[in-house]
Design an enzyme around this catalytic site. Structure first.
Site, PDB file in Angstrom:
ATOM      1  N   THR A 122     -47.423 -79.979 179.574  1.00  8.18           N
ATOM      2  CA  THR A 122     -48.892 -79.987 179.705  1.00  8.18           C
ATOM      3  C   THR A 122     -49.407 -81.280 179.090  1.00  8.18           C
ATOM      4  OG1 THR A 122     -48.900 -77.585 179.527  1.00  8.18           O
ATOM      5  CG2 THR A 122     -50.982 -78.716 179.073  1.00  8.18           C
ATOM      6  N   PHE A 152     -47.063 -72.803 184.672  1.00  9.66           N
ATOM      7  CA  PHE A 152     -47.971 -71.711 184.300  1.00  9.66           C
ATOM      8  C   PHE A 152     -47.228 -70.478 183.802  1.00  9.66           C
ATOM      9  CE2 PHE A 152     -50.081 -74.371 187.448  1.00  9.66           C
ATOM     10  CZ  PHE A 152     -51.285 -74.641 186.824  1.00  9.66           C
ATOM     11  N   CYS A 263     -49.559 -72.518 173.521  1.00 12.83           N
ATOM     12  CA  CYS A 263     -50.366 -73.202 174.527  1.00 12.83           C
ATOM     13  C   CYS A 263     -51.866 -73.153 174.275  1.00 12.83           C
ATOM     14  CB  CYS A 263     -50.057 -72.635 175.915  1.00 12.83           C
ATOM     15  SG  CYS A 263     -48.378 -73.012 176.425  1.00 12.83           S
TER      16      CYS A 263
HETATM   17  P1  NAD Z   1     -40.360 -76.642 173.107  1.00 11.00           P
HETATM   18  O1  NAD Z   1     -40.831 -77.279 171.859  1.00 11.00           O
HETATM   19  O2  NAD Z   1     -39.863 -75.234 173.103  1.00 11.00           O
HETATM   20  O3  NAD Z   1     -39.193 -77.535 173.757  1.00 11.00           O
HETATM   21  C1  NAD Z   1     -39.223 -78.928 173.862  1.00 11.00           C
HETATM   22  C2  NAD Z   1     -37.782 -79.430 173.916  1.00 11.00           C
HETATM   23  O4  NAD Z   1     -37.782 -80.820 174.237  1.00 11.00           O
HETATM   24  C3  NAD Z   1     -37.016 -79.292 172.609  1.00 11.00           C
HETATM   25  O5  NAD Z   1     -35.786 -78.612 172.847  1.00 11.00           O
HETATM   26  C4  NAD Z   1     -36.755 -80.749 172.166  1.00 11.00           C
HETATM   27  O6  NAD Z   1     -35.540 -80.911 171.474  1.00 11.00           O
HETATM   28  C5  NAD Z   1     -36.731 -81.452 173.499  1.00 11.00           C
HETATM   29  N1  NAD Z   1     -37.003 -82.904 173.474  1.00 11.00           N
HETATM   30  C6  NAD Z   1     -37.963 -83.573 172.803  1.00 11.00           C
HETATM   31  N2  NAD Z   1     -37.896 -84.888 173.083  1.00 11.00           N
HETATM   32  C7  NAD Z   1     -36.876 -85.062 173.959  1.00 11.00           C
HETATM   33  C8  NAD Z   1     -36.316 -86.184 174.633  1.00 11.00           C
HETATM   34  N3  NAD Z   1     -36.812 -87.405 174.482  1.00 11.00           N
HETATM   35  N4  NAD Z   1     -35.283 -85.985 175.459  1.00 11.00           N
HETATM   36  C9  NAD Z   1     -34.762 -84.747 175.629  1.00 11.00           C
HETATM   37  N5  NAD Z   1     -35.257 -83.638 175.027  1.00 11.00           N
HETATM   38  C10 NAD Z   1     -36.297 -83.797 174.201  1.00 11.00           C
HETATM   39  O7  NAD Z   1     -41.581 -76.790 174.138  1.00 11.00           O
HETATM   40  P2  NAD Z   1     -42.057 -75.765 175.288  1.00 11.00           P
HETATM   41  O8  NAD Z   1     -42.724 -74.579 174.697  1.00 11.00           O
HETATM   42  O9  NAD Z   1     -40.954 -75.591 176.269  1.00 11.00           O
HETATM   43  O10 NAD Z   1     -43.205 -76.651 175.961  1.00 11.00           O
HETATM   44  C11 NAD Z   1     -42.907 -77.804 176.718  1.00 11.00           C
HETATM   45  C12 NAD Z   1     -44.168 -78.221 177.460  1.00 11.00           C
HETATM   46  O11 NAD Z   1     -44.519 -77.198 178.404  1.00 11.00           O
HETATM   47  C13 NAD Z   1     -45.403 -78.381 176.561  1.00 11.00           C
HETATM   48  O12 NAD Z   1     -46.174 -79.430 177.055  1.00 11.00           O
HETATM   49  C14 NAD Z   1     -46.140 -77.071 176.729  1.00 11.00           C
HETATM   50  O13 NAD Z   1     -47.519 -77.203 176.524  1.00 11.00           O
HETATM   51  C15 NAD Z   1     -45.853 -76.753 178.177  1.00 11.00           C
HETATM   52  N6  NAD Z   1     -45.934 -75.329 178.527  1.00 11.00           N
HETATM   53  C16 NAD Z   1     -45.386 -74.398 177.680  1.00 11.00           C
HETATM   54  C17 NAD Z   1     -45.427 -73.055 178.033  1.00 11.00           C
HETATM   55  C18 NAD Z   1     -44.843 -72.008 177.116  1.00 11.00           C
HETATM   56  O14 NAD Z   1     -45.069 -70.821 177.374  1.00 11.00           O
HETATM   57  N7  NAD Z   1     -44.093 -72.373 176.089  1.00 11.00           N
HETATM   58  C19 NAD Z   1     -46.015 -72.658 179.239  1.00 11.00           C
HETATM   59  C20 NAD Z   1     -46.532 -73.638 180.095  1.00 11.00           C
HETATM   60  C21 NAD Z   1     -46.481 -74.972 179.720  1.00 11.00           C
END
Ligand code: NAD
Length: 434
Positions: A122, A152, A263
């Site tokens: 996001t 989503f 989120c």
């Molecule tokens: P998270 O923190 O669970 O996971 C992020 C991952 O990215 C981690 O494992 C981290 O080690 C890895 N990472 C960071 N930098 C990196 C790099 N340069 N190369 C490789 N890996 C790297 O995050 P999340 O909850 O999965 O959210 C990710 C995105 O999706 C965010 O922008 C969030 O807003 C969005 N989002 C999340 C949800 C949700 O329910 N969690 C839903 C919709 C959208």
């Protein structure tokens, strides 16, 4: 199609596993070697129902692999998803895009043939432009296209949400990129899932507007719940009465202790910051943020009042710590406001959560953790229900009353009925109901 997913958190991992299940060849990349080692062994570092089974099926089928080496992963890849975290930036509430830009730099070093780079994280409006500019510093612009494809899915129902979404949003005007996106989501095209093709900036904004609207809906019903308590009305009947109106819809009308999670809190904040940058007033969203912050504290006071204004030296049992059921995610969970408040007032807290205890332990110093709900309740002077895990709906109430020191229940999710609880001998408090 060979697909790379950068970031194996809640979104990246679910996306990678589901794209593999769609039949693509997927390589998931993360900078965290421990996570990659767990995943390679078929383990799942997060709690998400059904994920481990689907992951292992796709590893066995040879469509899914994991690495820390982006260069190898990207060989022959046509699509690279950026699914890294975008937390709130410390101090100002803007989205912290440092992980997105670092991932982009890494990707830029490995682009050879035409590659579609897709932001699934996001990200605020204009981030795609910056990703494009970073890539253009070292790559021939003919060799890449940058697409916005926000996610989503909901934690706890992530696989179903990914495979049967209400819609897919794709932000790009590049016909080659559109073709790749169509191919990626082909099973959903066949199912006639609506696919919204739009500009990249519009797509970026759709994600934030959606989350801000849902956060507003929750906050609205929470305020109506307060009014219900004041006037002697029932918020659940109000929610049903308005939710049956198709213009309103029944979902996200459950009054509770305020939204949390990874989120809504950060995305509402980031949206307001974007509006400020563009000198546009988003007063509704600002009010929602404030009302939701106040609500968590108000819930702590509600508990204090229910305990007669004094919790000093009292044993309190807390059931449910994660921000919602079916996840171990503790980010911005209401429990993180409520428990420390009660501890400061002198309460001795024993908590239980079916999945989030490992995550919660470092965030809640001084709280004791029980191996199940009944152990948490032994000798407690109040049961505080914060997260509505299914197993808490089916507690044996005779046993609960038997092990507690006093039969006081404060149900912040309205999972029990006031009349029944009182008939069972409990002093019962809930949200927005007499
Ligand atoms: P998270 O923190 O669970 O996971 C992020 C991952 O990215 C981690 O494992 C981290 O080690 C890895 N990472 C960071 N930098 C990196 C790099 N340069 N190369 C490789 N890996 C790297 O995050 P999340 O909850 O999965 O959210 C990710 C995105 O999706 C965010 O922008 C969030 O807003 C969005 N989002 C999340 C949800 C949700 O329910 N969690 C839903 C919709 C959208």
């Amino acid at each position: 199609m060979r697909v790379v997913v950068v970031g194996t958190g809640y979104v990246g991992l679910v996306s990678g596993v589901c794209f593999a299940d769609f039949g693509h060849e997927v390589v998931c990349v993360d900078t965290d070697p421990a996570k990659i080692a767990t995943l390679r062994d078929g383990g799942v570092p997060i709690y998400e129902p059904g994920l481990e089974t689907l992951l292992n099926a796709n590893i066995t089928a040879g469509r899914l692999s994991f690495t820390t080496d982006l260069g190898t992963a990207m060989q022959g890849a046509q699509a690279v998803f950026i699914a890294v975290g975008t937390p709130s930036r410390r101090g100002d509430g803007h989205a912290d895009l440092s992980f997105v830009y670092a991932a982009t730099e890494d990707i830029a070093a490995h682009i050879e043939d035409f590659t579609v780079v897709i932001t699934k994280s996001t990200v605020p409006v204009g981030t795609g432009d910056e990703v494009e500019a970073i890539l253009a510093r070292t790559c021939d612009p003919a060799h890449f296209a940058v697409v916005s494809n926000p996610e989503f899915l909901r934690e706890g129902a992530a696989i179903n949400d990914f495979k049967r979404p209400d819609r897919v949003v794709v932000g790009t005007e590049d016909p080659r990129a559109q073709e790749v996106m169509r191919e990626l989501y082909r099973p959903l095209f066949i199912n006639e899932t609506p696919i919204v093709f739009t500009t990249r900036r519009t797509s970026e904004l759709i994600k934030y507007a959606g989350n801000a609207f849902l956060a507003t809906k929750i906050t609205f019903i929470n305020e109506i719940a307060d009014l219900c308590e004041a006037v002697g009305a029932d918020v659940q009947d109000v929610a049903r009465g308005i939710g049956l109106d198709k213009r309103i819809g029944a979902k996200f009308l459950h009054a509770g202790p305020g939204y949390g999670g990874s989120c809504f809190p950060k995305d509402t904040l980031a949206l307001v910051k974007t509006a400020e940058d563009y000198k546009t007033d988003l007063s509704i969203v600002s009010s929602v943020i404030q009302a939701n912050t106040d609500r968590k504290t108000a819930m702590a006071y509600k508990i204090l009042d229910a305990c007669g204004g004094d919790v000093s030296g009292k044993r309190l049992a807390v059931l449910g710590l994660s921000f919602k059921p079916n996840t171990d995610d503790m980010r911005d969970a209401p429990s993180l406001t409520i428990l420390p408040f009660l501890q400061k007032k002198g309460a001795d807290i024993m908590a239980y959560d079916p999945a989030a205890i490992d995550e919660a332990r470092p965030l809640l110093p001084g709280v004791s953790f029980a191996p199940d709900a009944y152990v948490a309740l032994e000798g407690a002077e109040a049961l505080i229900l914060i997260t509505e895990w299914d197993q808490f709906r089916a507690l044996n109430l005779d046993r609960v009353r038997g092990v507690m020191r006093a039969p006081l229940v404060i149900d912040l999710r309205n999972i029990y009925r006031p009349t029944e609880m009182r008939a069972q001998g409990f002093t019962y408090f809930s949200i927005g109901r007499a």
